[in-house]
Design an enzyme around this catalytic site. Structure first.
Site, PDB file in Angstrom:
ATOM      1  N   HIS A  61     -15.781  85.507  10.517  1.00  0.00           N
ATOM      2  CA  HIS A  61     -15.134  84.863   9.180  1.00  0.00           C
ATOM      3  C   HIS A  61     -14.249  83.800   9.617  1.00  0.00           C
ATOM      4  CE1 HIS A  61     -13.217  85.581   5.009  1.00  0.00           C
ATOM      5  NE2 HIS A  61     -13.361  84.281   5.299  1.00  0.00           N
TER       6      HIS A  61
ATOM      7  N   ARG B 216      -6.472  83.097  10.820  1.00  0.00           N
ATOM      8  CA  ARG B 216      -5.515  84.012  11.040  1.00  0.00           C
ATOM      9  C   ARG B 216      -6.333  84.944  12.367  1.00  0.00           C
ATOM     10  NH1 ARG B 216      -5.935  87.830   5.740  1.00  0.00           N
ATOM     11  NH2 ARG B 216      -5.050  85.872   4.821  1.00  0.00           N
ATOM     12  N   HIS B 217      -7.772  84.920  12.417  1.00  0.00           N
ATOM     13  CA  HIS B 217      -8.489  85.498  13.486  1.00  0.00           C
ATOM     14  C   HIS B 217      -9.053  84.219  14.160  1.00  0.00           C
ATOM     15  CE1 HIS B 217     -10.949  86.478  10.107  1.00  0.00           C
ATOM     16  NE2 HIS B 217     -10.116  87.545   9.740  1.00  0.00           N
TER      17      HIS B 217
ATOM     18  N   ASN C 114     -19.158  92.765  13.094  1.00  0.00           N
ATOM     19  CA  ASN C 114     -18.232  91.540  12.550  1.00  0.00           C
ATOM     20  C   ASN C 114     -17.016  91.874  13.711  1.00  0.00           C
ATOM     21  OD1 ASN C 114     -15.598  90.593  11.754  1.00  0.00           O
ATOM     22  ND2 ASN C 114     -16.428  90.422   9.597  1.00  0.00           N
TER      23      ASN C 114
ATOM     24  N   ARG D  37     -11.586  81.998   8.408  1.00  0.00           N
ATOM     25  CA  ARG D  37     -10.588  81.823   7.328  1.00  0.00           C
ATOM     26  C   ARG D  37      -9.959  80.346   7.324  1.00  0.00           C
ATOM     27  NH1 ARG D  37      -9.960  87.298   5.041  1.00  0.00           N
ATOM     28  NH2 ARG D  37      -8.583  86.003   3.294  1.00  0.00           N
TER      29      ARG D  37
ATOM     30  N   GLY E 244     -17.018  95.700  10.623  1.00  0.00           N
ATOM     31  CA  GLY E 244     -16.110  95.177  11.458  1.00  0.00           C
ATOM     32  C   GLY E 244     -14.921  95.997  11.776  1.00  0.00           C
ATOM     33  N   HIS E 245     -14.036  96.143  10.916  1.00  0.00           N
ATOM     34  CA  HIS E 245     -12.641  96.854  11.252  1.00  0.00           C
ATOM     35  C   HIS E 245     -13.022  98.015  11.847  1.00  0.00           C
ATOM     36  CE1 HIS E 245      -8.827  98.753  10.082  1.00  0.00           C
ATOM     37  NE2 HIS E 245      -8.290  97.456  10.529  1.00  0.00           N
TER      38      HIS E 245
ATOM     39  N   THR F  37     -10.901  90.580   2.456  1.00  0.00           N
ATOM     40  CA  THR F  37     -11.642  90.078   1.068  1.00  0.00           C
ATOM     41  C   THR F  37     -11.657  91.443   0.137  1.00  0.00           C
ATOM     42  OG1 THR F  37     -12.959  89.044   2.885  1.00  0.00           O
ATOM     43  CG2 THR F  37     -13.708  88.887   0.514  1.00  0.00           C
TER      44      THR F  37
ATOM     45  N   HIS G  84     -11.764  90.948  14.095  1.00  0.00           N
ATOM     46  CA  HIS G  84     -10.489  91.616  14.648  1.00  0.00           C
ATOM     47  C   HIS G  84     -10.192  91.765  16.053  1.00  0.00           C
ATOM     48  CE1 HIS G  84      -9.413  92.132  10.767  1.00  0.00           C
ATOM     49  NE2 HIS G  84     -10.579  92.869  10.443  1.00  0.00           N
TER      50      HIS G  84
ATOM     51  N   HIS H 202     -18.286  95.825   3.799  1.00  0.00           N
ATOM     52  CA  HIS H 202     -16.740  96.213   3.872  1.00  0.00           C
ATOM     53  C   HIS H 202     -16.276  97.483   3.543  1.00  0.00           C
ATOM     54  CE1 HIS H 202     -12.680  94.970   2.622  1.00  0.00           C
ATOM     55  NE2 HIS H 202     -13.096  94.041   3.069  1.00  0.00           N
TER      56      HIS H 202
ATOM     57  N   GLU I  52     -24.731  90.153  -0.495  1.00  0.00           N
ATOM     58  CA  GLU I  52     -24.053  91.234   0.214  1.00  0.00           C
ATOM     59  C   GLU I  52     -23.318  91.771  -0.792  1.00  0.00           C
ATOM     60  OE1 GLU I  52     -22.703  90.492   4.181  1.00  0.00           O
ATOM     61  OE2 GLU I  52     -21.072  91.801   3.972  1.00  0.00           O
TER      62      GLU I  52
ATOM     63  N   GLU J  83     -19.041  83.670   7.897  1.00  0.00           N
ATOM     64  CA  GLU J  83     -18.581  83.934   6.436  1.00  0.00           C
ATOM     65  C   GLU J  83     -17.488  82.911   6.379  1.00  0.00           C
ATOM     66  OE1 GLU J  83     -16.441  87.911   6.534  1.00  0.00           O
ATOM     67  OE2 GLU J  83     -18.484  88.909   6.654  1.00  0.00           O
TER      68      GLU J  83
END
Ligand code: PXP
Length: 241
Positions: free
Chosen positions: A45, A51-52, A9, A47, A217-218, A103, A12, A195, A154, A72
């Site tokens: 994702h 925002r990203h 992901n 959104r 991701g993060h 999320t 970021h 997540h 998921e 996503e």
């Protein structure tokens, strides 16, 4: 035990870009590098508040990527329209709340049932693989398969990852996830987990059978700052092979 696929992901990367309003670092470059370094798919994702990842990132990545793109998105009319136009390989439907940082939980499968079912039907008609991001509970798994006819689920791993991170007892949550995976697998759903995963939690959860895909991701993007993107992807690949 079969190998778990790694979905990277890259949201970021866009977060860092957007912090300055410039065009660097470029999520497309991250997607192509992740592909080169062995990612099995790329997740973004889109959104509602952008925002990203933004619409242009989606277009560019979708047109250049060779491995599957997993989009996503929240189950809304706007996102459905975008998904049907862009036609990514996979869609993962996630709940979205403007005030959340990330999320926070799985989809509420009892809310707007016919609307959600119709979104899934339209995506599947376009041959887009549909996954539902849900909590590890039996009722939701049964509904995902028999009411919504999704291809995959998921499982939201945020809770167990937080417990593992804080050195708290996680066995009860792990058992819950294990049971959820077994039910899903038995009724023919492909199982993904995502997540909050880092090296430690990915290692623990990857011991469970029947997981087909991790979406990470993060932590992966953060770790890349210190240890490099290629190295971070390779480490995850070693853990889940
Ligand atoms: N899977 C889903 C459905 C998500 O919404 C997210 C967060 O965007 C992830 C996986 C990745 O979570 P993390 O960034 O904590 O690795």
């Amino acid at each position: 035990m079969s190998k778990i696929k790694l979905g990277v992901n890259i949201d970021h990367v866009a977060t860092v870009r957007n912090a300055r309003g410039d065009n660097y670092p470029d999520p497309l470059q991250a997607a192509l590098l992740a592909q080169k370094y062995g990612a099995d798919s790329i997740t973004i994702h889109l959104r509602e508040d952008r925002r990203h990842i933004n619409d242009n990132d989606l277009k560019k990545i979708n047109s250049k990527l060779k491995i599957p793109l997993n989009l996503e998105m929240a189950p809304t009319r706007e996102m459905l329209k975008i998904a049907l136009k862009e036609n990514p390989d996979y869609v993962c439907l996630v709940p979205e709340n403007r005030k959340e940082i990330t999320t926070e939980g799985g989809l509420n499968l009892n809310h707007n049932k016919e609307f959600l079912k119709n979104i899934i039907l339209k995506l599947k008609k376009k041959k887009i693989r549909v996954s539902l991001f849900i909590e590890p509970n039996q009722n939701d798994i049964i509904k995902a398969k028999f009411f919504y006819n999704s291809d995959c689920i998921e499982i939201h791993s945020g809770k167990i990852c937080r417990l593992i991170d804080r050195n708290k007892k996680y066995n009860k949550e792990l058992l819950k996830i294990k049971n959820a995976i077994n039910i899903a697998h038995t009724i023919g759903l492909e199982v993904h987990v995502g997540h909050g995963l880092n090296f430690k939690s990915a290692k623990i959860i990857s011991k469970l059978n029947h997981i087909k895909e991790f979406n990470i991701g993060h932590f992966l993007i953060g770790n890349s700052i210190f240890n490099g993107f290629r190295h971070s992807i390779n480490e995850f690949k070693k853990i889940i092979k």
